[in-house]
Design a protein around this motif. Structure first.
Motif, PDB file in Angstrom:
ATOM      1  N   GLN A  33       0.796  -1.269  -0.066  1.00 33.50           N
ATOM      2  CA  GLN A  33      -0.086  -0.111   0.077  1.00 33.50           C
ATOM      3  C   GLN A  33       1.056   1.242   0.161  1.00 33.50           C
ATOM      4  OE1 GLN A  33      -2.588   0.492   3.663  1.00 33.50           O
ATOM      5  NE2 GLN A  33      -3.675   0.613   2.841  1.00 33.50           N
ATOM      6  N   CYS A  34       1.014   2.310  -1.003  1.00 34.06           N
ATOM      7  CA  CYS A  34       1.609   3.300  -1.090  1.00 34.06           C
ATOM      8  C   CYS A  34       0.342   4.598  -1.399  1.00 34.06           C
ATOM      9  CB  CYS A  34       2.052   3.045  -2.661  1.00 34.06           C
ATOM     10  SG  CYS A  34       3.647   1.376  -2.105  1.00 34.06           S
ATOM     11  N   LYS A  35       1.444   5.813  -0.677  1.00 35.99           N
ATOM     12  CA  LYS A  35       0.537   6.926  -0.539  1.00 35.99           C
ATOM     13  C   LYS A  35       1.444   8.287  -1.222  1.00 35.99           C
ATOM     14  CE  LYS A  35       0.156   7.637   4.566  1.00 35.99           C
ATOM     15  NZ  LYS A  35      -0.947   7.641   5.041  1.00 35.99           N
ATOM     16  N   TYR A  36       1.007   9.262  -2.074  1.00 37.84           N
ATOM     17  CA  TYR A  36       2.027  10.284  -1.989  1.00 37.84           C
ATOM     18  C   TYR A  36       2.025  11.406  -1.628  1.00 37.84           C
ATOM     19  CZ  TYR A  36       5.472  12.802  -4.793  1.00 37.84           C
ATOM     20  OH  TYR A  36       6.456  13.653  -5.775  1.00 37.84           O
ATOM     21  N   ILE A  37       2.933  11.690  -0.287  1.00 33.55           N
ATOM     22  CA  ILE A  37       2.156  13.915   0.564  1.00 33.55           C
ATOM     23  C   ILE A  37       3.795  14.117   0.842  1.00 33.55           C
ATOM     24  CG2 ILE A  37       2.297  13.528   3.160  1.00 33.55           C
ATOM     25  CD1 ILE A  37       1.030  10.940   3.728  1.00 33.55           C
ATOM     26  N   ASN A  38       3.070  15.204   0.350  1.00 30.90           N
ATOM     27  CA  ASN A  38       4.500  16.734   0.203  1.00 30.90           C
ATOM     28  C   ASN A  38       5.684  15.953  -0.073  1.00 30.90           C
ATOM     29  OD1 ASN A  38       2.322  17.839   1.792  1.00 30.90           O
ATOM     30  ND2 ASN A  38       3.238  17.029   4.239  1.00 30.90           N
ATOM     31  N   GLY A  39       5.508  15.806  -1.848  1.00 30.75           N
ATOM     32  CA  GLY A  39       6.507  14.394  -1.944  1.00 30.75           C
ATOM     33  C   GLY A  39       7.376  13.495  -1.769  1.00 30.75           C
ATOM     34  N   VAL A  40       7.188  13.144  -1.135  1.00 30.90           N
ATOM     35  CA  VAL A  40       7.596  11.897  -0.287  1.00 30.90           C
ATOM     36  C   VAL A  40       6.765  10.745  -0.565  1.00 30.90           C
ATOM     37  CG1 VAL A  40       8.147  11.172   1.534  1.00 30.90           C
ATOM     38  CG2 VAL A  40       8.957  13.086   1.324  1.00 30.90           C
ATOM     39  N   CYS A  41       7.035   9.323  -1.059  1.00 38.84           N
ATOM     40  CA  CYS A  41       6.355   8.791  -1.511  1.00 38.84           C
ATOM     41  C   CYS A  41       6.617   7.883   0.126  1.00 38.84           C
ATOM     42  CB  CYS A  41       6.722   7.427  -1.949  1.00 38.84           C
ATOM     43  SG  CYS A  41       6.319   5.593  -2.942  1.00 38.84           S
ATOM     44  N   PHE A  42       5.475   7.120   0.817  1.00 36.62           N
ATOM     45  CA  PHE A  42       5.400   6.268   1.794  1.00 36.62           C
ATOM     46  C   PHE A  42       4.922   5.351   1.229  1.00 36.62           C
ATOM     47  CE2 PHE A  42       5.404  10.107   3.741  1.00 36.62           C
ATOM     48  CZ  PHE A  42       6.213  10.072   4.673  1.00 36.62           C
ATOM     49  N   CYS A  43       5.144   3.576   1.099  1.00 38.45           N
ATOM     50  CA  CYS A  43       4.579   2.632   1.158  1.00 38.45           C
ATOM     51  C   CYS A  43       4.864   1.115   2.712  1.00 38.45           C
ATOM     52  CB  CYS A  43       5.344   1.965   0.447  1.00 38.45           C
ATOM     53  SG  CYS A  43       4.962   2.728  -1.188  1.00 38.45           S
ATOM     54  N   ARG A  44       3.840   0.446   2.425  1.00 37.17           N
ATOM     55  CA  ARG A  44       3.796  -0.469   3.405  1.00 37.17           C
ATOM     56  C   ARG A  44       3.313  -1.814   3.521  1.00 37.17           C
ATOM     57  NH1 ARG A  44      -1.063   1.074   7.876  1.00 37.17           N
ATOM     58  NH2 ARG A  44      -2.872   1.563   6.309  1.00 37.17           N
ATOM     59  N   ARG A  45       3.757  -2.886   3.443  1.00 32.64           N
ATOM     60  CA  ARG A  45       3.031  -3.997   3.116  1.00 32.64           C
ATOM     61  C   ARG A  45       2.288  -4.421   4.423  1.00 32.64           C
ATOM     62  NH1 ARG A  45       3.816  -6.166  -0.656  1.00 32.64           N
ATOM     63  NH2 ARG A  45       4.190  -8.377  -0.282  1.00 32.64           N
ATOM     64  N   CYS A  46       0.763  -5.247   3.711  1.00 31.59           N
ATOM     65  CA  CYS A  46      -0.227  -5.607   3.970  1.00 31.59           C
ATOM     66  C   CYS A  46      -0.389  -7.047   3.745  1.00 31.59           C
ATOM     67  CB  CYS A  46      -1.111  -4.294   3.630  1.00 31.59           C
ATOM     68  SG  CYS A  46      -0.744  -2.789   4.262  1.00 31.59           S
ATOM     69  N   SER A  47      -0.934  -7.902   4.812  1.00 27.08           N
ATOM     70  CA  SER A  47      -2.164  -9.391   3.873  1.00 27.08           C
ATOM     71  C   SER A  47      -3.014  -8.978   4.728  1.00 27.08           C
ATOM     72  CB  SER A  47      -0.703  -9.781   4.287  1.00 27.08           C
ATOM     73  OG  SER A  47      -0.561  -9.905   6.282  1.00 27.08           O
ATOM     74  N   THR A  48      -4.237 -10.158   4.479  1.00 29.85           N
ATOM     75  CA  THR A  48      -5.476 -10.470   4.816  1.00 29.85           C
ATOM     76  C   THR A  48      -5.296 -11.860   4.903  1.00 29.85           C
ATOM     77  OG1 THR A  48      -6.132  -8.324   3.377  1.00 29.85           O
ATOM     78  CG2 THR A  48      -8.193 -10.176   4.056  1.00 29.85           C
ATOM     79  N   ASN A  49      -5.711 -12.425   6.897  1.00 30.16           N
ATOM     80  CA  ASN A  49      -6.163 -13.385   7.079  1.00 30.16           C
ATOM     81  C   ASN A  49      -7.012 -14.305   6.419  1.00 30.16           C
ATOM     82  OD1 ASN A  49      -7.703 -12.286   9.092  1.00 30.16           O
ATOM     83  ND2 ASN A  49      -6.242 -12.824  10.516  1.00 30.16           N
ATOM     84  N   GLY A  50      -7.177 -14.904   6.663  1.00 32.17           N
ATOM     85  CA  GLY A  50      -8.924 -16.053   6.080  1.00 32.17           C
ATOM     86  C   GLY A  50     -10.093 -15.509   6.929  1.00 32.17           C
ATOM     87  N   ALA A  51     -10.045 -14.697   8.390  1.00 32.33           N
ATOM     88  CA  ALA A  51     -10.477 -14.544   8.862  1.00 32.33           C
ATOM     89  C   ALA A  51     -11.697 -12.719   8.105  1.00 32.33           C
ATOM     90  CB  ALA A  51     -11.085 -14.016  10.610  1.00 32.33           C
ATOM     91  N   CYS A  52     -10.405 -12.507   7.266  1.00 33.20           N
ATOM     92  CA  CYS A  52     -10.831 -10.945   6.676  1.00 33.20           C
ATOM     93  C   CYS A  52     -10.357  -9.758   7.353  1.00 33.20           C
ATOM     94  CB  CYS A  52     -12.425 -10.794   5.942  1.00 33.20           C
ATOM     95  SG  CYS A  52     -13.041 -12.072   4.969  1.00 33.20           S
ATOM     96  N   VAL A  53      -9.461 -10.095   8.203  1.00 34.05           N
ATOM     97  CA  VAL A  53      -8.527  -8.925   8.991  1.00 34.05           C
ATOM     98  C   VAL A  53      -7.285  -8.866   7.730  1.00 34.05           C
ATOM     99  CG1 VAL A  53      -8.182  -8.275  11.511  1.00 34.05           C
ATOM    100  CG2 VAL A  53      -9.882  -9.551  10.596  1.00 34.05           C
ATOM    101  N   THR A  54      -6.986  -6.971   8.247  1.00 28.97           N
ATOM    102  CA  THR A  54      -6.217  -6.932   7.250  1.00 28.97           C
ATOM    103  C   THR A  54      -5.180  -6.315   8.308  1.00 28.97           C
ATOM    104  OG1 THR A  54      -7.689  -6.282   5.321  1.00 28.97           O
ATOM    105  CG2 THR A  54      -5.248  -5.118   6.049  1.00 28.97           C
ATOM    106  N   HIS A  55      -3.965  -6.903   7.891  1.00 30.20           N
ATOM    107  CA  HIS A  55      -2.835  -6.452   9.354  1.00 30.20           C
ATOM    108  C   HIS A  55      -1.859  -5.831   8.354  1.00 30.20           C
ATOM    109  CE1 HIS A  55      -4.593  -8.990  12.304  1.00 30.20           C
ATOM    110  NE2 HIS A  55      -4.618  -9.881  11.854  1.00 30.20           N
ATOM    111  N   CYS A  56      -1.409  -5.024   8.253  1.00 37.68           N
ATOM    112  CA  CYS A  56      -0.172  -4.165   8.030  1.00 37.68           C
ATOM    113  C   CYS A  56       1.343  -4.015   8.857  1.00 37.68           C
ATOM    114  CB  CYS A  56      -0.922  -2.479   7.122  1.00 37.68           C
ATOM    115  SG  CYS A  56      -1.897  -3.178   6.206  1.00 37.68           S
TER     116      CYS A  56
END
Length: 67
Positions: A33-56
């Motif tokens: 997951q990435c976003k661009y804020i004030n000229g800087v790119c920020f990213c993080r890794r996310c995954s979804t488990n079998g119970a449909c809960v997202t962890h980042c």
């Protein structure tokens, strides 16, 4: 007589226990997951488990070419 009894028992179980569907679980595919804020790119890794809960993970700054 036996078939009628079996049908009634099957119907009772169907009423008490809802049918499971194959698409009930979410795919565990990780994604970035990435976003661009004030000229800087920020990213993080996310995954979804079998119970449909997202962890980042935590947001990390990347090069501007990454976004």
């Amino acid at each position: 007589m036996f078939q009628t009894l079996t049908r009634r028992a099957t119907r009772a179980v169907e009423v008490l226990l809802p049918k499971a569907t194959a698409d009930a679980a979410c795919p565990p595919d990780p994604y970035t997951q990435c976003k661009y804020i004030n000229g800087v790119c920020f990213c993080r890794r996310c995954s979804t488990n079998g119970a449909c809960v997202t962890h980042c993970g935590v947001w990390e700054s990347k090069s501007n070419n990454y976004c």
